[in-house]
Write an enzyme that holds these catalytic residues in place. Structure first.
Site, PDB file in Angstrom:
ATOM      1  N   ASP A 111      22.110 -86.850 -13.043  1.00  0.00           N
ATOM      2  CA  ASP A 111      23.213 -86.868 -13.995  1.00  0.00           C
ATOM      3  C   ASP A 111      23.330 -88.283 -14.584  1.00  0.00           C
ATOM      4  O   ASP A 111      22.344 -88.811 -15.102  1.00  0.00           O
ATOM      5  CB  ASP A 111      24.494 -86.407 -13.272  1.00  0.00           C
ATOM      6  N   HIS A 293      23.675 -77.395 -11.995  1.00  0.00           N
ATOM      7  CA  HIS A 293      23.602 -78.818 -12.331  1.00  0.00           C
ATOM      8  C   HIS A 293      23.390 -79.717 -11.121  1.00  0.00           C
ATOM      9  O   HIS A 293      22.687 -80.719 -11.211  1.00  0.00           O
ATOM     10  CB  HIS A 293      24.893 -79.221 -13.049  1.00  0.00           C
TER      11      HIS A 293
END
Length: 316
Positions: A111, A293
């Site tokens: 991320d 994610h």
């Protein structure tokens, strides 16, 4: 006082002074001096997000170094917004290598941590010998600054834009609903989005009913909650508030990353794959895993296998 963490043989932290700040750093495999690998967490996370990878990498012969980056955990949280621009974030990683007397290291990012690693490879290429990034592909520097572009496409309610145009608003909401926000955010196999439209992060904070299966138990979640109860969210959100500043800072930088690179995507992630990634990262391998994610937390065994197999190809 640093909160004690007890899970999966997670190491105890040290507070080290580098680059004008203090970083909370977790280490494993200290006996493997000379073979460093640095793991960089994302937003809104913690070094603990790598809890499943640390022991596996240490056992594979790596000196594993996992910082809570500035604005997180018990690391420094400077008040100046510009203290979180990409020169400071990458400068922290350079100073971390200097602290351990390492010329370079393998850098792994997830991320926002991936964004740090991509830019570290651009700004300080001599300090990065391999890149492994999860979830967030390389961000091409286009003709317009990133926040300006996002506002044109997604509007003022998009959380990247809202963080910049309404300073302090989201910070306060997340701090008033910290546990609920984190509990709702860390869900398995669902896109990083709430069930209703609107301002993503604040809706997640206020949503009463969780959606999807949690990726962590209550004890693990409490590590994140305690960390953000200490740091607040302002420092972490300030990373977003420097995106357009970063766009200007990178204007004259060669955009090609030459290091061997592994990109790991989650097929259920809402962040799209970058189809032209190899144009900017020519020495590239790509893996896609069947998850959302939070790749290294959702599929830890598969993530470890992918990383270790790829690294072994260079060491064998």
């Amino acid at each position: 006082m640093i909160a004690e963490i007890k899970s999966l043989e997670f190491p105890s932290p040290n507070i080290i002074s580098i680059n004008g700040i203090e970083l909370e750093v977790f280490e494993a495999g200290k006996e493997n001096i000379g073979n460093p690998i640095v793991l960089c967490h994302g937003f809104p996370e913690h070094a603990f997000s790598w809890r499943y990878q640390i022991s596996a990498l240490a056992k594979a012969g790596y000196h594993v170094i996992v910082p809570n980056q500035r604005g997180y955990g018990y690391s420094s949280c400077p008040k100046d917004v510009t203290a979180y621009d990409i020169t400071h974030l990458t400068g922290d990683m350079v100073a971390l290598l200097d602290y351990y007397n390492y010329k370079d290291a393998v850098f792994v990012g997830h991320d926002w941590g991936a964004n740090v690693v991509w830019n570290l490879a651009l700004l300080h290429p001599e300090r990065v010998n391999k890149v492994i990034n999860l979830a967030l592909p390389y961000q091409e520097r286009g003709k317009k600054p990133w926040i300006e572009l996002m506002e044109a496409f997604f509007g003022d309610d998009f959380y990247f834009v809202h963080f910049n145009k309404h300073p302090g608003v989201a910070d306060a909401v997340l701090e008033n609903h910290t546990e609920n926000f984190l509990r709702n955010l860390f869900r398995k196999n669902v896109p990083l989005a709430p069930p209703e439209p609107g301002m993503l992060m604040m809706n997640l904070a206020k949503a009463e009913k969780p959606f999807g299966e949690s990726i962590m138990n209550d004890d693990d979640l409490s590590v994140f909650v305690k960390a953000f109860n200490n740091s607040g969210f302002n420092g972490a959100i300030n990373w977003y508030r420097n995106l357009d500043r970063n766009w200007h800072l990178l204007a004259d930088i060669n955009p090609i990353i030459k290091q061997p690179t592994l990109m790991i995507y989650g097929n259920l992630d809402m962040i799209p794959k970058f189809e032209r990634l190899q144009d900017f990262v020519p020495n590239l391998d790509v893996i896609s895993l069947d998850c959302g994610h939070h790749i290294q937390q959702e599929l830890p065994q598969e993530t470890n296998q992918s990383i270790l197999k790829w690294l072994a190809e260079f060491n064998g």
